[in-house]
Design a protein around this motif. Structure first.
Motif, PDB file in Angstrom:
ATOM      1  N   THR A   4     114.238  -8.716 124.394  1.00 23.62           N
ATOM      2  CA  THR A   4     115.619  -9.205 124.321  1.00 23.62           C
ATOM      3  C   THR A   4     116.334 -10.340 123.804  1.00 23.62           C
ATOM      4  O   THR A   4     116.259 -10.929 124.794  1.00 23.62           O
ATOM      5  CB  THR A   4     116.470  -8.427 124.981  1.00 23.62           C
ATOM      6  N   VAL A   5     115.580 -10.902 122.473  1.00 25.74           N
ATOM      7  CA  VAL A   5     115.443 -12.207 122.429  1.00 25.74           C
ATOM      8  C   VAL A   5     115.953 -12.458 121.288  1.00 25.74           C
ATOM      9  O   VAL A   5     116.199 -11.291 120.214  1.00 25.74           O
ATOM     10  CB  VAL A   5     114.026 -12.731 122.644  1.00 25.74           C
ATOM     11  N   ASN A   6     116.974 -13.845 120.753  1.00 19.31           N
ATOM     12  CA  ASN A   6     116.805 -14.095 119.416  1.00 19.31           C
ATOM     13  C   ASN A   6     116.095 -15.455 118.898  1.00 19.31           C
ATOM     14  O   ASN A   6     116.186 -16.217 119.938  1.00 19.31           O
ATOM     15  CB  ASN A   6     118.410 -14.911 118.891  1.00 19.31           C
ATOM     16  N   ILE A   7     115.640 -15.099 117.599  1.00 24.57           N
ATOM     17  CA  ILE A   7     114.841 -16.044 117.758  1.00 24.57           C
ATOM     18  C   ILE A   7     115.607 -16.806 116.035  1.00 24.57           C
ATOM     19  O   ILE A   7     115.536 -16.106 115.472  1.00 24.57           O
ATOM     20  CB  ILE A   7     113.542 -15.463 117.033  1.00 24.57           C
ATOM     21  N   ASP A   8     115.564 -17.762 116.671  1.00 27.09           N
ATOM     22  CA  ASP A   8     116.745 -18.642 116.232  1.00 27.09           C
ATOM     23  C   ASP A   8     116.255 -19.583 114.695  1.00 27.09           C
ATOM     24  O   ASP A   8     115.125 -20.204 115.630  1.00 27.09           O
ATOM     25  CB  ASP A   8     117.750 -19.476 116.439  1.00 27.09           C
ATOM     26  N   ALA A  32     116.759 -13.359 131.868  1.00 30.05           N
ATOM     27  CA  ALA A  32     117.736 -13.254 130.956  1.00 30.05           C
ATOM     28  C   ALA A  32     118.734 -13.461 131.084  1.00 30.05           C
ATOM     29  O   ALA A  32     119.042 -13.359 129.001  1.00 30.05           O
ATOM     30  CB  ALA A  32     117.906 -11.576 131.698  1.00 30.05           C
ATOM     31  N   SER A  33     119.279 -14.867 130.741  1.00 30.00           N
ATOM     32  CA  SER A  33     120.217 -15.302 130.628  1.00 30.00           C
ATOM     33  C   SER A  33     119.867 -16.301 130.005  1.00 30.00           C
ATOM     34  O   SER A  33     120.890 -17.441 129.277  1.00 30.00           O
ATOM     35  CB  SER A  33     120.636 -16.556 132.166  1.00 30.00           C
ATOM     36  N   ARG A  34     118.529 -16.812 129.318  1.00 33.01           N
ATOM     37  CA  ARG A  34     117.769 -17.495 128.318  1.00 33.01           C
ATOM     38  C   ARG A  34     117.741 -16.595 127.181  1.00 33.01           C
ATOM     39  O   ARG A  34     116.339 -16.848 127.095  1.00 33.01           O
ATOM     40  CB  ARG A  34     117.167 -18.520 128.857  1.00 33.01           C
ATOM     41  N   PRO A  35     117.941 -15.866 126.172  1.00 31.58           N
ATOM     42  CA  PRO A  35     117.203 -15.174 125.308  1.00 31.58           C
ATOM     43  C   PRO A  35     117.253 -15.472 124.163  1.00 31.58           C
ATOM     44  O   PRO A  35     116.404 -15.246 123.121  1.00 31.58           O
ATOM     45  CB  PRO A  35     118.416 -13.706 125.072  1.00 31.58           C
ATOM     46  N   ARG A  36     117.480 -16.893 124.294  1.00 28.67           N
ATOM     47  CA  ARG A  36     117.371 -18.105 122.608  1.00 28.67           C
ATOM     48  C   ARG A  36     116.231 -18.742 122.677  1.00 28.67           C
ATOM     49  O   ARG A  36     115.548 -19.047 123.388  1.00 28.67           O
ATOM     50  CB  ARG A  36     118.208 -18.817 122.278  1.00 28.67           C
ATOM     51  N   ILE A  37     115.229 -18.348 121.199  1.00 31.58           N
ATOM     52  CA  ILE A  37     114.341 -19.130 120.910  1.00 31.58           C
ATOM     53  C   ILE A  37     114.269 -19.887 120.153  1.00 31.58           C
ATOM     54  O   ILE A  37     115.148 -19.463 118.693  1.00 31.58           O
ATOM     55  CB  ILE A  37     113.000 -18.121 120.868  1.00 31.58           C
ATOM     56  N   MET A  38     113.999 -21.381 120.223  1.00 31.49           N
ATOM     57  CA  MET A  38     114.205 -21.755 118.707  1.00 31.49           C
ATOM     58  C   MET A  38     112.521 -22.444 118.253  1.00 31.49           C
ATOM     59  O   MET A  38     111.816 -22.654 119.049  1.00 31.49           O
ATOM     60  CB  MET A  38     115.047 -23.302 118.828  1.00 31.49           C
ATOM     61  N   VAL A  39     112.604 -21.894 116.803  1.00 28.80           N
ATOM     62  CA  VAL A  39     111.211 -21.842 116.392  1.00 28.80           C
ATOM     63  C   VAL A  39     111.147 -23.318 114.673  1.00 28.80           C
ATOM     64  O   VAL A  39     112.695 -22.471 114.021  1.00 28.80           O
ATOM     65  CB  VAL A  39     110.720 -20.400 116.007  1.00 28.80           C
ATOM     66  N   PRO A  40     110.880 -23.200 114.231  1.00 28.07           N
ATOM     67  CA  PRO A  40     111.073 -24.483 113.015  1.00 28.07           C
ATOM     68  C   PRO A  40     111.149 -22.999 111.650  1.00 28.07           C
ATOM     69  O   PRO A  40     110.374 -21.872 111.889  1.00 28.07           O
ATOM     70  CB  PRO A  40     109.799 -24.801 113.284  1.00 28.07           C
ATOM     71  N   ALA A  41     112.050 -23.294 111.005  1.00 28.13           N
ATOM     72  CA  ALA A  41     111.796 -22.197 109.664  1.00 28.13           C
ATOM     73  C   ALA A  41     110.576 -22.351 109.098  1.00 28.13           C
ATOM     74  O   ALA A  41     110.040 -21.380 108.696  1.00 28.13           O
ATOM     75  CB  ALA A  41     113.208 -23.141 108.969  1.00 28.13           C
ATOM     76  N   LEU A  79     116.582 -33.326 115.935  1.00 32.04           N
ATOM     77  CA  LEU A  79     117.410 -33.306 115.419  1.00 32.04           C
ATOM     78  C   LEU A  79     117.795 -32.197 116.517  1.00 32.04           C
ATOM     79  O   LEU A  79     119.148 -31.364 116.751  1.00 32.04           O
ATOM     80  CB  LEU A  79     118.141 -33.323 113.704  1.00 32.04           C
ATOM     81  N   ALA A  80     117.391 -30.860 115.942  1.00 28.72           N
ATOM     82  CA  ALA A  80     116.863 -29.345 115.913  1.00 28.72           C
ATOM     83  C   ALA A  80     117.210 -29.058 117.818  1.00 28.72           C
ATOM     84  O   ALA A  80     118.180 -28.505 118.131  1.00 28.72           O
ATOM     85  CB  ALA A  80     115.703 -28.950 115.645  1.00 28.72           C
ATOM     86  N   ALA A  81     116.218 -29.782 118.552  1.00 28.16           N
ATOM     87  CA  ALA A  81     116.313 -29.735 119.761  1.00 28.16           C
ATOM     88  C   ALA A  81     117.825 -30.210 120.717  1.00 28.16           C
ATOM     89  O   ALA A  81     118.185 -29.311 121.809  1.00 28.16           O
ATOM     90  CB  ALA A  81     115.190 -30.834 120.184  1.00 28.16           C
ATOM     91  N   LYS A  82     118.450 -31.451 119.869  1.00 30.13           N
ATOM     92  CA  LYS A  82     119.495 -30.959 120.453  1.00 30.13           C
ATOM     93  C   LYS A  82     121.254 -30.017 120.614  1.00 30.13           C
ATOM     94  O   LYS A  82     121.644 -29.638 121.446  1.00 30.13           O
ATOM     95  CB  LYS A  82     120.425 -32.542 120.054  1.00 30.13           C
ATOM     96  N   LYS A  83     120.491 -28.908 119.493  1.00 28.21           N
ATOM     97  CA  LYS A  83     120.845 -27.642 120.131  1.00 28.21           C
ATOM     98  C   LYS A  83     121.009 -26.509 120.704  1.00 28.21           C
ATOM     99  O   LYS A  83     121.296 -26.258 121.102  1.00 28.21           O
ATOM    100  CB  LYS A  83     120.945 -27.134 118.291  1.00 28.21           C
ATOM    101  N   CYS A  84     119.783 -26.861 121.018  1.00 31.82           N
ATOM    102  CA  CYS A  84     119.012 -26.115 122.673  1.00 31.82           C
ATOM    103  C   CYS A  84     120.215 -26.678 123.524  1.00 31.82           C
ATOM    104  O   CYS A  84     121.407 -27.187 123.790  1.00 31.82           O
ATOM    105  CB  CYS A  84     117.858 -27.053 123.583  1.00 31.82           C
ATOM    106  N   ASP A  85     120.664 -24.922 124.681  1.00 32.36           N
ATOM    107  CA  ASP A  85     121.787 -25.005 125.299  1.00 32.36           C
ATOM    108  C   ASP A  85     120.998 -23.941 126.514  1.00 32.36           C
ATOM    109  O   ASP A  85     119.934 -23.914 126.543  1.00 32.36           O
ATOM    110  CB  ASP A  85     122.859 -24.009 124.472  1.00 32.36           C
ATOM    111  N   GLU A  86     122.722 -23.662 127.629  1.00 36.04           N
ATOM    112  CA  GLU A  86     121.875 -23.103 128.734  1.00 36.04           C
ATOM    113  C   GLU A  86     121.586 -21.817 128.850  1.00 36.04           C
ATOM    114  O   GLU A  86     121.110 -20.728 129.435  1.00 36.04           O
ATOM    115  CB  GLU A  86     122.848 -23.105 129.785  1.00 36.04           C
ATOM    116  N   ARG A  87     121.614 -21.023 126.736  1.00 31.57           N
ATOM    117  CA  ARG A  87     121.103 -19.934 126.941  1.00 31.57           C
ATOM    118  C   ARG A  87     119.402 -19.632 125.995  1.00 31.57           C
ATOM    119  O   ARG A  87     118.543 -19.003 125.662  1.00 31.57           O
ATOM    120  CB  ARG A  87     121.582 -19.144 125.768  1.00 31.57           C
ATOM    121  N   THR A  88     118.917 -21.080 126.007  1.00 28.68           N
ATOM    122  CA  THR A  88     118.046 -21.330 125.495  1.00 28.68           C
ATOM    123  C   THR A  88     116.532 -21.653 126.095  1.00 28.68           C
ATOM    124  O   THR A  88     116.470 -22.380 127.036  1.00 28.68           O
ATOM    125  CB  THR A  88     117.735 -22.591 124.587  1.00 28.68           C
ATOM    126  N   SER A  89     116.163 -20.186 125.793  1.00 31.29           N
ATOM    127  CA  SER A  89     114.608 -20.681 126.995  1.00 31.29           C
ATOM    128  C   SER A  89     113.037 -21.622 126.358  1.00 31.29           C
ATOM    129  O   SER A  89     112.910 -21.626 127.210  1.00 31.29           O
ATOM    130  CB  SER A  89     114.163 -19.069 127.183  1.00 31.29           C
TER     131      SER A  89
END
Lengths: 442, 477, 128
Positions: free
Chosen positions: A179-183, A152-161, A191-201
């Motif tokens: 309950t997740v955010n698809i960014d 639950a502490s990592r609700p963020r998912i990063m996908v390419p546009a 470059l995008a990978a550098k924006k991964c944080d402690e909330r990113t799964s």
């Protein structure tokens, strides 16, 4: 009826043995007023009549078998060696059940083991499962693995546009209950990978992306792992015959659409969802897995294994509800990979690369057209002087299928065409495409 | 069966061999940057004949419908007509692309439309989607639809799905993926849903029930209308697991007894090949209450023109593109050949065949719920001390029969689940019954024959414990 | 007939707990390992994790079954039995000794008194 062999005499004898007077009596548990409804289906046809009708329907589609074909975008026109369908259509494979009884399923089981071995090599992963429904669902399940691992502490998912738009749709369907955010990121993955944080799964890279661009994935794994997230890559398996595997960039999970490896486009299915993982994730991976085993005489065999992950044992706690795999499609891919082998797959990939680059130059030389910048493998975006949809409509009438108008998915991108070139396209076809584009734009 | 060990493709490999000839490059070569090139690709190297022999020999290590009788309960292993394969192999299908505009894919969309209409008629549903790629995938779509319905009606607290204890494992697993919790409902003495337990579970958190009818023990749930009413009265919806539709085609339309959404397994009821594990299709049908929530796209007809459309309130896509189209062609071919009369004949023959075997077998193999069965029944294999169902199953292989489904459903100890399907003749059933009775005799007189079985297969019973403790999942040179 | 450790206390879900100085060592009972069959894999928690009584701390898998294992008492994980990674069969062979699963620091020592005594557990397991 040819598929229902028992005659009236057989039925009478069987009814007598059961001790009932009529077949209807066997259905006495069914609510009386609702029993034996009229369905309103047409009367049955003979084999000859049914086939004629279906052949007539099939002939109404635009087919890659009789056109110069430059449309990909997730379903690809590649060569299928004759041995592939000839072997895969053998009744012993076609009409076999899931190999739960290993003693009478060694054919299917060994073929899956060979598939797993070759696919693992291709993707650069430690283990590959026996397949998912398609590339989109394989990716969705990969993301679910990461989401479940992250908690639950990592609700963020990063996908390419620039992930395939339909893959994004499937991802949204699968994640509806979470309950997740698809960014969506628009930068290059490094470059995008550098924006991964402690909330990113999960960080997803597409290799290549929907627009055909091949990004260097060096450095991504360090950034993603540094944030404690999972690095998933969705890849084109034909491209991996020539270019570095996602595993070599440190991916944790790799998914791919395997249709291109020996299967027809078939109006979009059945396709092959490939999924591979590193050792760390083997017991969290969904889907069937085949392993090597020995009998009491020391004979080598193969068997479904690590089943405790699956729904028939773990029920509501299973890693996924998936129960089947794309058996026959996976078998076609296995035969394809073995027939082409080490040099053949590389040769197919090189043909794609060379022909696509030749095509890009030829199109870029047509006045008014431009090819998007960046590294590509077999697909690239062309900027068109007139709406791409108009070009598609015009050319398809002339036996040239020039690609996908991006306005299909992005209504504002009216003047862009996604062109795909494979080993199926001859130089003459490519020259015809360039010539036709020129004519269509005036 | 081919008993000779077949090496792995990697073990047959020889450097420099290739099994396919490819055209020489007819365009100028573009250099691939060294930084992008992969270092190596360790695939096998085989000539074409070696590949052909390898897979032909492997195929001969399988049982299959084309070679053996498969009385595999719950799996509906019926004959797969060869016409299905011819129909699906048309170049007009194989070379059709999902992103060509609809007006140039009219044949494919019309076929989907016709198949949708057929299943609407067979199930009594208002709408049908071809999206889901398997039964479990259809279940997932169905529970997503139920969840979406409750959310759209302002009931986010309806998260509890009721599941009978005889259900397939996919039911609870699908619920978890859809964010629902599951409550197990016990079976009553006759193998049906325990109505008291059901009543107690019906409150304002109920999302619905997932019910398999006929149930996994092959019995028709006689209280189905009562159960549907209880759930509907409690504000829930009824999911029908259509795995056992083979007993009901032309006999009962599930929507007529209160099923709101159901998946059809085309690879069971409609004769598409199992293919050693797939591909399947789990088309979902929905009653009016849920039809607008179906996954899309769906084939639509307007003035003789066909198009693929997304339902406005739909749950979205379950997979990319348009479902497992090649499988849809096969199912449509089967339905077209059977027609109205054939549909009913199918279910009647499936049920007749099952009852015939049951009557002959139950004298020796105890049946926990002795009621008249539908298309399958569950016997037990523990009628002789020291003999288990597994032993009986393995001994059947020696006689050339694929074992039935064993140890499922979980509510019957030592379960042995027999489903003959409608495509088997009385002679096949009689021969099978004789063997089952013979094995029962052997269980008493020569139990070692069963314990050591099978005897005539490429391998004996495998050490699955060692395989799971130290998994070897890939070839290592 | 399955064996029992007379010095341990039990949960009806078949975990045992034993005092070892100030810490508690826990595993699954002989009855439980017998019911599961040959154990092939065990998933154990991270050291330092705090769990409540009755919360699942891991999973024990055989070929045909998988079972969550629950905290007999609330506590903070001090160590896990690493030997089991390479030799899960130890749980089958020595469920009370070499096959221990976790050691934890109890955060509510009073929970000990609520656990089943060997006699009570034996009676309960015997009913199954």
């Amino acid at each position: 009826m040819p598929f229902i062999p028992n005659t009236n005499a057989d039925r009478e004898a069987m009814l007598a043995a059961i001790g009932v007077k009529s077949v209807e009596e066997l259905f006495s548990d069914i609510p009386a007023g609702k029993r034996f409804p009229k369905l309103g289906l047409p009367a049955g046809l003979s084999e000859l009549e049914a086939l004629r009708e279906i052949e007539a329907l099939a002939a109404k589609n635009l087919s890659a078998s009789s056109n110069a074909w430059f449309l990909g975008a997730g379903a690809y026109n590649h060569f299928i060696p004759a041995a592939v369908p000839a072997l895969a259509s053998r009744g012993e494979f076609l009409s076999a059940y899931t190999p739960y009884q290993p003693e009478v399923s060694q054919g299917t089981l060994q073929a899956i083991f060979e598939y797993q071995s070759m696919a693992a090599e291709l993707l650069g992963m430690d283990t590959v499962n026996a397949s998912h429904y398609d590339g989109a669902t394989a990716l969705a399940e990969a993301v679910l693995m990461a989401v479940n691992a992250g908690g639950a502490s990592r609700p963020r998912i990063m996908v390419p546009a620039a992930l395939h738009p339909e893959y994004k749709e499937v991802l949204r369907t699968y994640l509806a209950a979470f309950t997740v955010n698809i960014d969506e990121y628009t930068e290059v993955p490094a470059l995008a990978a550098k924006k991964c944080d402690e909330r990113t799964s999960c960080f997803v890279a597409s290799y290549p992306d929907f627009e055909g661009r091949v990004h260097d994935l060096s450095g991504v794994a360090d950034a993603v792992h540094g944030a404690g997230a999972v690095f998933a890559v969705n890849a084109d398996p034909i491209m991996l015959g020539l270019l570095s595997s996602p595993g070599s960039f440190g991916a944790d999970i790799v998914t791919a659409e395997g249709q291109a490896l020996g299967n027809s486009m078939n109006y979009g299915g059945p396709f092959l969802g490939m999924m591979g993982v590193t050792q760390k994730f083997v017991r969290k991976m969904p889907g069937r897995i085949v392993g090597q085993a020995f009998d009491h005489d020391g004979r080598r065999g193969f068997v479904l294994t690590l089943s405790a992950r699956e729904q028939h044992i773990r029920r509501e706690k299973a890693v996924s509800n998936i129960c089947s795999n794309q058996g026959l499609v996976m078998l076609q891919t296995t035969i394809y990979l073995e027939a082409l082998g080490k040099s053949g797959l590389k040769a197919v990939a090189e043909l794609c690369w060379n022909k696509a680059h030749y095509a890009a130059k030829a199109i870029a030389a047509v006045p008014g057209f431009a090819v998007a910048e960046g590294t590509f493998f077999k697909e690239f975006v062309v900027k068109t002087p007139v709406p791409a949809k108009e070009i598609v409509d015009k050319l398809e009438r002339r036996g040239v299928v020039p690609g996908l108008e991006l306005s299909r998915y992005y209504p504002k991108r009216t003047h862009e065409l996604l062109v795909c070139v494979t080993e199926m396209n001859t130089k003459a076809q490519i020259d015809l495409l360039a010539q036709s584009l020129k004519e269509a734009s005036v | 069966m081919n008993l000779i060990p077949e090496p792995l493709a990697f073990e047959l490999s020889s450097p420099g061999r290739v099994g396919v000839s490819l055209p020489t490059c007819d365009v100028p070569v573009t250099a691939v940057p060294a930084s992008l090139r992969r270092a190596e690709l360790k695939l096998p190297e085989l000539d074409e004949l070696t590949v052909v022999r390898h897979f032909t020999r492997l195929s001969q290590k399988n049982f299959s419908i084309d070679t053996h009788f498969y009385p595999l309960g719950s799996c509906t292993m019926k004959y797969n007509p060869k016409a299905n394969e011819v129909a699906a192999a048309q170049p007009g299908w194989k070379g059709a692309h999902p992103l060509v505009s609809d007006d140039r894919n009219q044949g494919a969309i019309e076929l989907i439309y016709r198949l949708q209409e057929s299943l609407k008629a067979i199930g009594g549903f208002a709408g049908v989607s071809v999206q889901p790629a398997a039964g479990a995938h259809g279940e997932l779509a169905g529970v997503f639809m139920i969840r979406a319905y409750h959310l759209a009606h302002g009931n986010p607290g309806r998260v509890k799905m009721l599941i009978p204890d005889s259900a397939h494992g996919t039911n609870p697993a699908s619920c978890t993926m859809a964010g629902l919790t599951t409550v197990t409902i016990p079976s009553d003495a006759e193998g049906g849903v325990d109505l008291d337990a059901l009543k107690a579970a019906c409150d304002d958190t109920v999302a619905g029930i997932m019910i398999t009818n006929p149930s996994t023990i092959g019995l028709f749930e006689r209280n189905i209308e009562k159960i549907a009413k209880m759930i509907h009265d409690a504000g829930g919806l009824v999911y029908g697991d259509g795995a056992n539709m083979n007993a009901l085609t032309g006999v009962l339309r599930p929507a007529d007894v209160g099923i709101d959404v159901m998946h059809f397994n085309l690879h069971k009821t409609f004769s598409t090949p199992h293919g050693g594990g797939g591909p399947g299709v789990g088309m979902v049908g929905a009653a009016p209450v849920l039809a607008e929530y179906l996954p899309g796209p769906i084939a639509v007809e307007k003035n003789g023109k066909f198009s693929m459309e997304m339902p406005a309130k739909g749950i979205g896509r379950m997979k990319a593109f348009n479902g497992n189209f090649g499988v849809l062609v096969r199912a449509y071919t089967y339905i077209r050949m059977l027609g109205e009369e054939g549909m009913r004949r199918l279910a009647e023959s499936a049920v007749l065949n099952a009852n015939y075997i049951k009557v002959k077998m139950e004298k020796v193999y105890p049946v926990k719920y002795p009621r008249r069965c539908m298309h399958e029944f569950v016997a037990m294999g523990n009628f002789v001390d020291g003999i288990h169902t597994l032993d009986i199953a393995k001994r059947m292989i020696d006689y050339g029969y694929h074992p039935p489904t064993i140890y499922f459903p979980l509510i019957v100890p030592e379960a042995l689940m027999v489903e003959p399907t409608e495509t088997e003749s009385k002679e096949t059933l009689d021969a099978f019954i004789d063997v089952m009775l013979k094995i029962a005799e052997e269980a008493k007189t020569q139990p070692e024959l069963l314990h050591d079985a099978p005897h005539n297969t490429p391998i004996g019973r495998l050490d699955e414990v060692a395989a799971a403790r130290n998994p070897m999942l890939c070839y290592r040179s | 007939m399955s064996s029992i450790d007379k010095n341990a206390r039990y949960r009806s879900s078949h975990e045992w707990a034993r005092k070892d100085g100030a810490r508690i060592v826990a595993g699954i009972s002989d009855h439980a390992q017998d019911a599961l069959g040959d154990i092939v894999f065990i998933e154990l928690p991270a050291v330092g994790k705090t769990l409540k009584q009755g919360e699942a701390f891991g999973v024990v898998e055989s070929v045909k079954a998988a079972s969550d294992v629950y905290m007999p008492m609330s506590g903070k994980i001090l160590s896990v039995n690493g030997t089991l990674t390479g030799d899960p069969a130890l749980v089958n062979k020595e469920p009370y000794t070499g096959g221990w699963l976790i050691a934890f620091e109890p955060t509510n020592p009073a929970e000990w008194d609520g656990l089943l005594t060997p006699v009570a557990y034996e009676a309960e397991a015997g009913k199954e």
